[in-house]
Every structure is written in structure tokens, then in C-alpha cells.
Design a protein around this motif. Structure first.
Motif, PDB file in Angstrom:
ATOM      1  N   HIS A  57       0.831  -1.206   0.000  1.00  0.00           N
ATOM      2  CA  HIS A  57       0.000   0.000   0.000  1.00  0.00           C
ATOM      3  C   HIS A  57       0.867   1.259   0.000  1.00  0.00           C
ATOM      4  O   HIS A  57       0.566   2.222  -0.724  1.00  0.00           O
ATOM      5  CB  HIS A  57      -0.911   0.012   1.222  1.00  0.00           C
ATOM      6  N   LYS A  60       2.237   1.689  -3.401  1.00  0.00           N
ATOM      7  CA  LYS A  60       1.166   2.135  -4.298  1.00  0.00           C
ATOM      8  C   LYS A  60       0.930   3.642  -4.154  1.00  0.00           C
ATOM      9  O   LYS A  60       0.742   4.351  -5.141  1.00  0.00           O
ATOM     10  CB  LYS A  60      -0.118   1.369  -3.993  1.00  0.00           C
ATOM     11  N   GLU A  61       0.941   4.138  -2.911  1.00  0.00           N
ATOM     12  CA  GLU A  61       0.787   5.575  -2.676  1.00  0.00           C
ATOM     13  C   GLU A  61       1.958   6.345  -3.273  1.00  0.00           C
ATOM     14  O   GLU A  61       1.776   7.438  -3.840  1.00  0.00           O
ATOM     15  CB  GLU A  61       0.708   5.845  -1.169  1.00  0.00           C
ATOM     16  N   SER A  64       1.425   6.601  -7.008  1.00  0.00           N
ATOM     17  CA  SER A  64       0.403   7.608  -7.314  1.00  0.00           C
ATOM     18  C   SER A  64       0.977   9.016  -7.206  1.00  0.00           C
ATOM     19  O   SER A  64       0.686   9.894  -8.037  1.00  0.00           O
ATOM     20  CB  SER A  64      -0.787   7.455  -6.362  1.00  0.00           C
ATOM     21  N   TYR A  65       1.802   9.232  -6.193  1.00  0.00           N
ATOM     22  CA  TYR A  65       2.437  10.539  -5.996  1.00  0.00           C
ATOM     23  C   TYR A  65       3.323  10.891  -7.189  1.00  0.00           C
ATOM     24  O   TYR A  65       3.290  12.010  -7.711  1.00  0.00           O
ATOM     25  CB  TYR A  65       3.248  10.498  -4.703  1.00  0.00           C
ATOM     26  N   SER A 386      -9.373   8.040 -10.843  1.00  0.00           N
ATOM     27  CA  SER A 386      -8.323   7.632  -9.896  1.00  0.00           C
ATOM     28  C   SER A 386      -6.978   7.427 -10.567  1.00  0.00           C
ATOM     29  O   SER A 386      -5.955   7.302  -9.892  1.00  0.00           O
ATOM     30  CB  SER A 386      -8.735   6.330  -9.185  1.00  0.00           C
TER      31      SER A 386
END
Length: 467
Positions: A57, A60-61, A64-65, A386
Motif C-alpha cells: 500500500h 502504491k501511494e 500515485s504521488y 483515480s
């Protein structure tokens, strides 16, 4: 030495052990549990499911950043180290321990901390870290000791550049490159995690395809996506030897290839945690991988000794292990036992995978007339919003009865999305029908509407051919 007596004694407090203990206590049994660690939760909370999925997780963050144009414009794209990611991921562990510890307190289940071994079929002793000993007798004993990474004798796992799926959670440095040997579920998950951190990955697969138990289209999608993320996937390779020095490792394969990297993650199989139980004193014997054989009631060859979870092998999923534990408790109390053999598969790669029911290869081999409905995430509004447009939902249904035969999902939140289809597949008789997804209103925009899109696509194919 202190002596105790229980109706049910559980060895191991992972998902299977917890499932047994909680259900047996609610059935009115006097229950005790043994855990070798200082804290409850087993490998699931401390070394397996929870820390690895939390690590995923965080990565994954981070991805995305990095992909967000807004943050690109701000300029500072700090390079995050593996240690920093691990520190953030491990914050969840004590919280999970606290949550699950309360369950034992509320149900008045006595915890014995230490290493258990059988004295006979109804008696064990538990040796604590302070050398104190508890002697425990029980009418029924449940072995739920879980598993650990398989370690071949010819690999030096004490070397600071060599890891397994437990010790990788303590790696102090950030390798520029890593070899992942073994492309099973754990190997594929870690390969995608490292790739997400811009670490060069060589994924060594001993088989012809990645995760060959999956639907072929999903397996191919995973293979393609890993390559897109820079992972070098090498199929049908076998280990020959490993050389290590202070700064790197070199893996020699039987094909003649030599692969050089900063570190190696060995992820090729697991071993049941039975070697310290003195099973022979109870009349039991584990197989070559430390696993125990059980019947449909989860009984071993000794009638009063049961086993559940990873220690019995397939499917080795935390979700299934918990349900197996509950089934064991039902059997002990005289209720009907449901053998757990139909559960969704959750694979936490980036993006994740989940499947339930038959795949196309199985249906073709069984000569079942079926049709396919697909919804590609790139066309779904919620996925576009998203930024997680990779993937699809695939529904397989009977060409004549419209019964849903299999659901396969590759993409963001796949392990959540699958449960919508699972609920319909579990319905009896004609209620299991793909038309449900067409006749139901889904919130918009959501990932769940993929079911409506896939169902319409599949039914349109049927109409096209005159059905």
C-alpha cells in the motif's frame, strides 16, 4: 511446572488458530491457545499478510504521488528508501495485535507463550523463554502453526545480501537491483513492489507461465504489466548455484545464464512449522514439506488431533485459514463441517488480481458451453478519475442457462470487486444469473459498474449469435 486442562487446545494464533479458538469458545468449550511469539497473530500479522500488504500500500501511494502532475509541478521528488517505506508499513502491526488480543480477552481464552511439543496424543508441554514449563492436557488439540519460507541447504541465508519473504521485511539497505527467485504468488507480489520503487527486478520463474492456476488471459496481463514496469521475467529456469560477496550476488542457472544483482529474494515454496512439535509422540508424521494430511473434517490420523491453515498446505490463504478454523470448531462441537474448497483468490500484485470459479481453460477442457463478458477499466469513469486504468473484469457464464461460472479481475481493488460477483454466484438455482448485473442499478461512478458493462458485453455476444 504448572498444569492446565482444556476441552480444546490450539497451537498457533494466526488466522486458523484464531478461527478455532473464537468459535470453540462461543460453542461453550474451555479453550487455551499456545503462541511461540510474545504477541498473538502468527506469521500473518508479524511476517506475512499484514506487513507485506501494508508495504504494498505504501508503495502504491508512492507510485500515485510520482504519477500525479500536480506534485511534479511542485518540483521536490524525494527519493524514498526501502527502510523509510518499511517503517511506514510496519505501523499497522501493533494496531492489529491490539485488535486481535481483545478477542482472546473477551472470550476468556488463556494464552500460553512458548514453544509447544507433544508428550502424547492429548498432552503437550510449553517451554517459555524464561525456561518455565506448562503441562497441558486437552480433549482435542488443533495444530495451526502455519508455515515459513522454504530454505534450501545450499543457500546461505545468513549472508546480508540474501533474503527470504520473512527477512526481506528487515532489509536495511535499498538495492538498485534484486533477483526474485520463484514466481509464485509471493514472488510476483514482491517483484511488483520492488518495481514500484524503481528497483531493477529479475523474476525467475521455474514454470512456463506466471501463476498458471489463473485464467490464461489474466496471467498474460500480469506478465505484460510486469514487463511494462521494467521487470525482467525469465520462464522455465532452474537454480544451479549462488555466489555472494559484500556488495552483490550472482545467480547461476542451469540454462547457463548468470544474473548479477545487489540482492536476492528466495521465494520458492514454504514449509509447515511442525519440526519442533515432536509429532512422533502423538503418533503423527509430517510430509517432506512439514505439512500434515487431514480428512474432510480436518482431522489428522489421530482422531482427537486436528490441523488447519498453512500447515495443511493448499490454499494457504489467510481468509481460507480462518474459515478452516471455524470448521474445525464446528466438528469438535458435533456440528456439520463445511470443507473449505471454494474461495476467491486474492493476489496483491500492483495492480492486484482476484478470481473465483472456473477459468476458460477448465471450462474448455470440460466441454462446457460458455460465453465471456469483459469490462476494461480504461473505459470506466471511476478508474479514469483515480488514474488506475490498467486491468479488466471478466465474467464467464453458461451459454444456455446464463449461470455465472467464473469471475476474474485484474486491476485496482480487484480483491474487493470480486465479492460482488461472489455474492451472486453463491445464490441457489436460477438466482445465479448474469442478468442480475444488467437489471441492477450501480452507483456512478464506481468500479462496481464494471459488472454491468461486462454483463452487457457478454449478453450482446449471445444475442449476436442468435441466442
Amino acid at each position: 511446572m504448572k498444569e492446565y486442562s482444556y476441552d480444546v487446545l490450539v497451537i498457533g494464533s494466526g488466522p486458523a488458530g484464531e478461527g478455532v479458538a473464537m468459535s470453540a469458545a462461543k460453542n461453550g468449550e474451555k479453550v487455551g491457545i499456545v503462541e511461540s511469539r510474545q504477541w498473538i497473530g502468527g506469521n500473518c500479522i508479524h511476517k506475512g499478510t499484514i506487513p507485506s500488504k501494508s508495504l504494498r500500500h505504501v508503495v502504491k501511494e508512492l507510485i500515485s504521488y510520482r504519477k500525479n502532475n500536480l506534485f511534479h509541478q511542485m518540483g521536490d521528488m524525494h527519493t524514498v528508501t526501502y527502510s523509510e517505506v518499511l517503517k511506514e508499513a510496519k505501523r499497522i502491526i501493533p494496531r492489529q495485535v491490539d485488535v486481535h488480543s481483545v478477542f482472546y480477552i473477551k472470550n476468556r481464552i488463556k494464552l500460553h507463550t512458548g514453544t509447544a511439543r507433544f508428550l502424547d496424543g492429548n498432552t503437550i508441554e510449553v517451554l517459555a523463554a524464561d525456561h518455565s514449563v506448562d503441562k497441558i492436557r486437552a480433549k482435542n488439540i488443533v495444530i495451526a502453526t502455519g508455515s515459513r519460507p522454504y530454505r534450501p541447504d545450499d543457500i546461505d541465508f545468513n549472508h546480508p545480501r540474501v533474503y527470504d519473504s520473512d527477512t526481506i521485511l528487515d532489509m536495511k539497505h535499498t538495492p538498485r537491483s534484486i533477483i526474485v527467485y520463484g514466481a509464485g504468488v509471493i514472488g510476483c507480489e514482491y517483484a511488483s513492489i520492488f518495481a514500484g520503487m524503481d528497483i531493477k527486478v529479475d523474476l525467475i520463474n521455474t514454470r512456463e507461465h506466471l501463476l498458471s492456476f489463473l485464467d490464461n488471459e489474466i496471467s498474460d496481463a500480469l506478465s505484460y504489466h510486469l514487463r511494462e514496469e521494467g521487470v525482467m521475467v525469465r520462464h522455465q529456469e532452474e537454480f544451479e548455484s549462488l555466489e555472494c560477496d559484500d556488495k552483490s550476488v550472482t545467480l547461476y542457472l542451469k540454462s547457463g545464464k548468470r544474473i548479477h544483482a545487489d540482492a536476492l529474494l528466495w521465494s520458492n515454496g514454504r514449509t509447515g512449522n511442525t519440526d519442533k512439535l515432536s509429532l512422533e509422540n502423538a503418533g503423527l508424521e509430517a510430509d517432506g514439506r512439514g505439512q500434515l494430511k487431514v480428512n474432510k473434517k480436518y482431522q489428522t490420523d489421530v482422531e482427537t488431533i486436528f490441523a488447519a491453515g498453512d500447515v495443511i498446505g493448499w490454499p494457504s490463504l489467510a481468509s481460507a485459514s480462518y474459515d478452516q478454523g471455524r470448521a474445525v470448531a464446528d466438528g469438535i462441537s458435533g456440528k456439520e463441517v463445511e470443507f473449505i474448497d471454494a474461495m476467491p483468490t486474492g493476489i496483491y500484485t500492483l495492480p492486484e488480481i482476484s478470481s473465483l470459479g472456473k477459468n476458460e481453460r477448465e471450462l474448455t477442457d470440460e466441454k462446457v458451453p460458455y460465453e465471456v463478458g469483459r469490462a476494461f477499466f480504461k473505459s470506466i469513469a471511476r478508474a479514469q478519475i483515480s488514474g488506475e486504468e490498467v486491468g479488466m473484469l471478466k465474467i464467464l457464464f453458461h451459454l444456455d442457462t446464463f449461470e455465472i461460472l467464473g469471475i476474474h479481475c485484474f486491476g485496482a481493488e480487484a480483491s474487493e470487486i470480486i465479492h460482488i460477483g461472489q455474492a451472486i454466484m453463491k445464490q441457489p438455482g436460477e438466482a445465479n444469473d448474469i442478468h442480475y448485473f444488467v437489471n441492477t442499478t450501480f452507483n456512478y461512478p464506481t468500479m462496481a459498474e464494471a459488472y454491468r458493462i461486462a454483463a452487457l458485453a457478454g449478453l450482446n455476444r449471445v444475442k449476436r449469435f442468435g441466442k
